[in-house]
Design a protein around this motif. Structure first.
Motif, PDB file in Angstrom:
ATOM      1  N   LYS A 377       0.825  -1.207   0.000  1.00  0.00           N
ATOM      2  CA  LYS A 377       0.000   0.000   0.000  1.00  0.00           C
ATOM      3  C   LYS A 377       0.866   1.266   0.000  1.00  0.00           C
ATOM      4  O   LYS A 377       0.610   2.223  -0.744  1.00  0.00           O
ATOM      5  CB  LYS A 377      -0.910  -0.012   1.230  1.00  0.00           C
ATOM      6  CG  LYS A 377      -1.873   1.171   1.285  1.00  0.00           C
ATOM      7  CD  LYS A 377      -2.783   1.059   2.493  1.00  0.00           C
ATOM      8  CE  LYS A 377      -3.750   2.251   2.543  1.00  0.00           C
ATOM      9  NZ  LYS A 377      -4.654   2.157   3.740  1.00  0.00           N
ATOM     10  N   GLY A 378       1.926   1.264   0.820  1.00  0.00           N
ATOM     11  CA  GLY A 378       2.810   2.429   0.876  1.00  0.00           C
ATOM     12  C   GLY A 378       3.570   2.636  -0.428  1.00  0.00           C
ATOM     13  O   GLY A 378       3.716   3.773  -0.904  1.00  0.00           O
ATOM     14  N   VAL A 379       4.081   1.578  -1.036  1.00  0.00           N
ATOM     15  CA  VAL A 379       4.833   1.694  -2.289  1.00  0.00           C
ATOM     16  C   VAL A 379       3.942   2.228  -3.399  1.00  0.00           C
ATOM     17  O   VAL A 379       4.376   3.049  -4.224  1.00  0.00           O
ATOM     18  CB  VAL A 379       5.437   0.326  -2.674  1.00  0.00           C
ATOM     19  CG1 VAL A 379       6.000   0.362  -4.090  1.00  0.00           C
ATOM     20  CG2 VAL A 379       6.533  -0.057  -1.693  1.00  0.00           C
ATOM     21  N   ARG A 380       2.687   1.791  -3.433  1.00  0.00           N
ATOM     22  CA  ARG A 380       1.779   2.296  -4.472  1.00  0.00           C
ATOM     23  C   ARG A 380       1.517   3.788  -4.309  1.00  0.00           C
ATOM     24  O   ARG A 380       1.464   4.531  -5.299  1.00  0.00           O
ATOM     25  CB  ARG A 380       0.462   1.519  -4.414  1.00  0.00           C
ATOM     26  CG  ARG A 380       0.518   0.163  -5.096  1.00  0.00           C
ATOM     27  CD  ARG A 380      -0.768  -0.601  -4.940  1.00  0.00           C
ATOM     28  NE  ARG A 380      -0.757  -1.835  -5.714  1.00  0.00           N
ATOM     29  CZ  ARG A 380      -1.650  -2.809  -5.583  1.00  0.00           C
ATOM     30  NH1 ARG A 380      -2.613  -2.687  -4.668  1.00  0.00           N
ATOM     31  NH2 ARG A 380      -1.563  -3.886  -6.337  1.00  0.00           N
ATOM     32  N   THR A 389       9.473   3.497  -8.345  1.00  0.00           N
ATOM     33  CA  THR A 389       9.404   3.076  -9.745  1.00  0.00           C
ATOM     34  C   THR A 389       8.355   1.968  -9.900  1.00  0.00           C
ATOM     35  O   THR A 389       7.890   1.382  -8.916  1.00  0.00           O
ATOM     36  CB  THR A 389      10.760   2.533 -10.229  1.00  0.00           C
ATOM     37  OG1 THR A 389      11.067   1.333  -9.491  1.00  0.00           O
ATOM     38  CG2 THR A 389      11.861   3.575 -10.022  1.00  0.00           C
ATOM     39  N   THR A 390       8.039   1.685 -11.149  1.00  0.00           N
ATOM     40  CA  THR A 390       7.097   0.587 -11.431  1.00  0.00           C
ATOM     41  C   THR A 390       7.652  -0.748 -10.924  1.00  0.00           C
ATOM     42  O   THR A 390       6.909  -1.594 -10.415  1.00  0.00           O
ATOM     43  CB  THR A 390       6.825   0.498 -12.933  1.00  0.00           C
ATOM     44  OG1 THR A 390       6.282   1.741 -13.381  1.00  0.00           O
ATOM     45  CG2 THR A 390       5.859  -0.623 -13.266  1.00  0.00           C
ATOM     46  N   LEU A 391       8.948  -0.927 -11.059  1.00  0.00           N
ATOM     47  CA  LEU A 391       9.564  -2.174 -10.586  1.00  0.00           C
ATOM     48  C   LEU A 391       9.384  -2.341  -9.088  1.00  0.00           C
ATOM     49  O   LEU A 391       9.181  -3.458  -8.601  1.00  0.00           O
ATOM     50  CB  LEU A 391      11.054  -2.177 -10.945  1.00  0.00           C
ATOM     51  CG  LEU A 391      11.832  -3.428 -10.543  1.00  0.00           C
ATOM     52  CD1 LEU A 391      11.230  -4.668 -11.210  1.00  0.00           C
ATOM     53  CD2 LEU A 391      13.308  -3.271 -10.897  1.00  0.00           C
ATOM     54  N   ASP A 392       9.438  -1.225  -8.329  1.00  0.00           N
ATOM     55  CA  ASP A 392       9.227  -1.306  -6.887  1.00  0.00           C
ATOM     56  C   ASP A 392       7.827  -1.825  -6.567  1.00  0.00           C
ATOM     57  O   ASP A 392       7.640  -2.661  -5.667  1.00  0.00           O
ATOM     58  CB  ASP A 392       9.425   0.071  -6.246  1.00  0.00           C
ATOM     59  CG  ASP A 392      10.874   0.535  -6.312  1.00  0.00           C
ATOM     60  OD1 ASP A 392      11.769  -0.341  -6.330  1.00  0.00           O
ATOM     61  OD2 ASP A 392      11.105   1.752  -6.353  1.00  0.00           O
ATOM     62  N   VAL A 393       6.848  -1.358  -7.299  1.00  0.00           N
ATOM     63  CA  VAL A 393       5.467  -1.808  -7.078  1.00  0.00           C
ATOM     64  C   VAL A 393       5.328  -3.291  -7.427  1.00  0.00           C
ATOM     65  O   VAL A 393       4.701  -4.058  -6.703  1.00  0.00           O
ATOM     66  CB  VAL A 393       4.487  -0.971  -7.912  1.00  0.00           C
ATOM     67  CG1 VAL A 393       3.053  -1.487  -7.723  1.00  0.00           C
ATOM     68  CG2 VAL A 393       4.567   0.492  -7.523  1.00  0.00           C
TER      69      VAL A 393
END
Length: 462
Positions: A377-380, A389-393
């Motif tokens: 939830k936090g990364v989004r 970044t998208t990769l993190d999500v």
């Protein structure tokens, strides 16, 4: 715990028909396996066959009675010198006879007595093998049930994971269209979607395989499986208690002990070949002879009773070899008991440790799921404002899926480990689990055939 139960419910819905409120339970699957599993029913038939060894051995105490009859025709022609020339005589007779012979063994070197004891030990050992097969089948049924639940839950998780990746891909393409991210971010999302589709296909195949095994073991089609619980309440309180129970109650050990008893009697049976035998024989025969000339009839009756003593002196040496062979088999049977004890001891320790590890894995997986849900939830949120970044999500989503999958697997492992431990201590049975089945009692058939003197029809009992 709630997350796992929801996952199993989803897995149950995915494993069978979605219509109707009726759901199969683990007890129903176990009861069906107890009643209909081919391996278990085959072992029951084998047990009934072994029961017959006792009346076979008891036949040595009983008399042997044989009847005989014969009928035929005889033509006789003779020539003799009558002083005035040769005279030819010929006539036809029709001889017939019938009789009865009875033989009763009085002493056979205790061969029959030891054969009966050996047969009874074999019957008891076979009952333990049947109990061991029952344990194996029930454990296989519980494992198959939990595998269907696990694979169904994992399949649903992979579907959810694929949906989440597709949403991420959709968002990535929208942000790429307005220049907020690069083509690399879009490619990473596309790769994640492709991988999720591949693992979804694999999960579907795994569920189909689990369903097939479930049908083979339980003879039931999986419909909508209810969540199952471990049988912790039936387990020993400590490892020492579990070991003590396993080493005294496990059917494999008890079967090996009865096999040793049988081998000991086989030594005595083999030694009986060196002992004298005493038998009482009686016979009665009526003979008739009908002559064609003059219709003469001859009749005779023979009655005899004899007491026969046979003392073996030398029979080629085979009897000595049989004695030596039976003694080696007895040594092997004693070693087999130690082997079974070692295997049971190792199994108890293995499944006791496995159960403790599964409990710890559940706690760890629950904490991991909770933490990964917060992290995703936090990364989004940070991704939306450009701080991730998208990769993190994608990585966060994958971590959450893996945590949920680990929780499902840990719960499955806990249930299976509890059944495995109950089996390893020799207590996994329909009676212990209180299944709603008609208990199979091998003693019913044994009592029906033990003292049967005649008859070729199989009894109508179990």
């Amino acid at each position: 715990m709630r997350t796992f139960r929801l996952a199993l419910l989803i897995g149950g819905l995915a494993s069978g028909s979605a219509s109707g409120a009726w759901a199969q339970t683990l007890d129903q699957a176990l009861a069906s396996a107890y009643d209909a599993n081919p391996s278990l029913n085959s072992q029951r038939a084998a047990t009934r066959a072994v029961d017959e060894y006792v009346p076979i051995a008891l036949s040595g105490y009983r008399p042997q009675i044989f009847g005989s009859a014969s009928i035929g025709s005889q033509w006789v022609e003779g020539r003799y010198d009558a002083g005035v020339g040769s005279v030819t005589s010929h006539y036809k007779t029709d001889p017939s006879s019938f009789g009865i012979t009875i033989s009763q063994t009085i002493y056979d070197g205790l061969k029959t007595a030891n054969s009966v004891r050996g047969a009874e030990a074999q019957v008891k050992g076979q009952r333990e093998l049947l109990r061991n097969t029952e344990q194996t089948v029930l454990l296989d049924a519980a494992t198959a049930y939990m595998n269907v639940l696990e694979d169904g839950a994992l399949l649903e998780l992979r579907r959810q994971n694929l949906t989440a990746f597709e949403e991420e891909l959709k968002s990535a393409r929208q942000r790429f269209a307005v220049g907020e991210i690069t083509r690399t971010d879009v490619a990473q999302a596309e790769a994640s979607v492709a991988d999720a589709k591949s693992t979804l296909a694999e999960a579907t195949a795994n569920l189909k395989t689990a369903n097939a095994v479930f049908v083979r073991v339980t003879q039931l089609q999986p419909q909508k499986l209810s969540p199952a619980r471990p049988v912790d309440g039936l387990l020993p309180a400590s490892l020492d208690a579990a070991l003590a129970s396993g080493l005294t109650r496990h059917p494999a050990i008890r079967a090996a002990q009865y096999a040793m008893d049988q081998s000991a009697t086989e030594v005595k049976v083999a030694e009986a070949a060196l002992s004298p035998t005493l038998s009482l024989n009686g016979s009665a025969t009526n003979q008739y002879n009908y002559y064609s000339d003059g219709d003469r009839i001859e009749r005779g009756t023979d009655v005899a009773a004899t007491l026969n003593l046979s003392v073996p002196i030398y029979q080629g040496g085979a009897e000595y070899s049989s004695i030596r062979q039976s003694k080696e088999k007895l040594t092997q049977a004693r070693i087999d008991i130690d082997t079974e004890r070692d295997q049971v001891r190792a199994s108890v320790q293995q499944y006791w440790s496995g159960l403790q590890a599964a409990k710890a894995a559940i706690e760890s997986a629950q904490a991991s799921v909770a933490a990964n849900e917060i992290a995703l939830k936090g990364v989004r949120e940070e991704w939306r404002v450009g701080q991730r970044t998208t990769l993190d999500v994608l990585n966060a989503q994958t971590s959450l899926f893996e945590a949920r999958a680990s929780l499902v697997t840990a719960q499955r492992d806990r249930v299976v480990a509890s059944f495995s431990l109950l089996s390893s201590v020799g207590e996994l049975s329909a009676g212990t689990l209180k299944l709603k089945v008609r208990a199979y009692n091998p003693k019913v058939h044994y009592d029906q055939v033990r003292d049967a003197w005649i008859g070729v029809r199989t009894p109508g009992g179990q």
